[in-house]
Structure formats: structure tokens, C-alpha cells
Write a protein that holds these residues in place. Sequence first.
Motif, short mmCIF file in Angstrom:
data_model
loop_
_atom_site.label_atom_id
_atom_site.label_comp_id
_atom_site.label_asym_id
_atom_site.label_seq_id
_atom_site.Cartn_x
_atom_site.Cartn_y
_atom_site.Cartn_z
N THR A 23 53.49 -31.04 -98.24
CA THR A 23 53.32 -31.84 -97.04
C THR A 23 51.86 -32.19 -96.84
OG1 THR A 23 55.21 -30.74 -96.02
CG2 THR A 23 53.66 -31.83 -94.53
N LEU A 24 50.96 -31.24 -97.08
CA LEU A 24 49.54 -31.50 -96.90
C LEU A 24 49.02 -32.50 -97.92
CD1 LEU A 24 48.22 -27.95 -96.13
CD2 LEU A 24 48.46 -29.86 -94.56
N GLY A 25 49.67 -32.58 -99.09
CA GLY A 25 49.24 -33.53 -100.09
C GLY A 25 49.53 -34.96 -99.69
N PRO A 45 49.07 -35.11 -81.37
CA PRO A 45 48.28 -34.12 -82.08
C PRO A 45 49.16 -33.38 -83.08
CG PRO A 45 48.82 -33.31 -79.90
CD PRO A 45 49.36 -34.72 -79.99
N SER A 46 48.51 -32.72 -84.06
CA SER A 46 49.29 -31.95 -85.03
C SER A 46 48.47 -30.79 -85.59
CB SER A 46 49.79 -32.83 -86.17
OG SER A 46 48.71 -33.34 -86.92
N LEU A 47 49.19 -29.79 -86.05
CA LEU A 47 48.63 -28.66 -86.79
C LEU A 47 49.60 -28.39 -87.92
CD1 LEU A 47 46.94 -26.15 -87.45
CD2 LEU A 47 48.24 -24.94 -85.67
N THR A 48 49.13 -28.52 -89.16
CA THR A 48 49.98 -28.26 -90.32
C THR A 48 49.22 -27.42 -91.32
OG1 THR A 48 49.27 -30.30 -91.40
CG2 THR A 48 51.28 -30.42 -90.09
N GLY A 49 49.94 -26.65 -92.10
CA GLY A 49 49.31 -25.92 -93.19
C GLY A 49 49.81 -24.50 -93.33
N PHE A 50 49.18 -23.80 -94.24
CA PHE A 50 49.53 -22.41 -94.52
C PHE A 50 48.28 -21.69 -95.00
CE2 PHE A 50 49.58 -24.46 -98.55
CZ PHE A 50 49.19 -23.49 -99.46
N SER A 179 45.32 -28.20 -91.35
CA SER A 179 44.82 -29.50 -90.93
C SER A 179 45.13 -29.69 -89.45
CB SER A 179 45.49 -30.60 -91.75
OG SER A 179 45.05 -31.87 -91.33
N VAL A 180 44.09 -29.89 -88.65
CA VAL A 180 44.24 -30.14 -87.22
C VAL A 180 43.92 -31.60 -86.96
CG1 VAL A 180 43.36 -29.63 -84.91
CG2 VAL A 180 43.64 -27.77 -86.57
N HIS A 181 44.82 -32.29 -86.30
CA HIS A 181 44.56 -33.66 -85.84
C HIS A 181 44.48 -33.59 -84.31
CE1 HIS A 181 44.63 -37.92 -85.25
NE2 HIS A 181 45.72 -37.82 -84.52
#
Length: 192
Positions: A23-25, A45-50, A179-181
Amino acid sequence: MPRARHALAAATALTLCASAALTLGATTPATAGPAHVAGKAADEPSLTGFGKLKREPGDNPYFAVDARGFGDKAHGDFYVSHHVGKEWGGHFKGRVDCLLTGGPVAVVTGVVTESEFKGAPGMPDVGDLKGKRFGFTVMDDGKHDRVGYSWAMDGMPKNSVGKCVSSAPFETLEKGDYSVHHWMPPRQSAKP
């Protein structure tokens, strides 16, 4: 059977981490371009990752999150896995119910929908976490991301917190990326 459960938990954690990496790619709101295009605000806004927290060898805590939306309209899910050696550990996962961002920092909370931990002598007895709300804080600092969590002071998650409540991001990552947007809705000026 215990090895099978441990292998299943590890495989689940790796699958979620790989899914988050894929997803991050892809292009995310944080990399898609300016937050404002032709006077319109970015959608949310979003916060994604591990990530795996930096700990002593044998102590393996992982956090994965995919949260999108503003405030208590946020949605998504989270997954936490923590194992110490081969004897103690487990995971919990749940649904996101709040997200706030401020620059490179995000605070997200969610309610646990599934929990499974195996106890060991001398280690905390986690119990069933289902139905409890926990918070996570992430500071997206390039290659030096940091993470905090609401149960930092009581050892293991025992008590629910309010929506969008967590601790300072005091832990560092050994590997992974978040990743924070940042986005806030426009504010209306106060009326006289």
C-alpha cells in the motif's frame, strides 16, 4: 499446537506488514502532490504504515495501521503483535474510530475486535482486550519515525481511553515506515 499458533501469528503479522508495504508503495495522499489544488482542500487526513519497534533481541513488537478520515469520522484498521521469545506473546486488531493530524504527527484510536495472547510465567497476563479502545501516536520523520501508545504507563493494555487520546511518540523504529498526511477542515471565523 503452540508452535502452530506462533507460526500463524507470525505469518499474519508478516502478511499485514507486506500488505502495508505494498500500500505504501502506491501513490498516497502524502506523495500525491499539494494538499490544495485550485482552492479545494485535500479530501482527508491519513496515517498508514507498519513498523517494528527497536527493542532487545527476542522482544518483537509490531504495529500496523491504515487510518483515513477526520476526527471521529475516521475509518480503517490497526494490528499489534508482540512476542517475547517463544513463550509469551500474541496480537490484537481492531477498527479505527478517530484520527487527528498535526504536521508530521498523527494520533489515532480504535476499538479492539480480536485479541489473542499466550501467557508465560513472569510475564504480564494480558487477558481479553476485545471492546477496549487504545490510542497510537506516530511521528513521521522520514527514516526515523517514532511511535507512542496509550498503555505506555500501565504495562499492557488494560484500560480504554477517549477518542484520539494517546501518549507522546517515545519509541523508535527498528524497521518499517509510516506516512502521515496532515489535513484539517477549513475553520469558520468567529461571528461578532
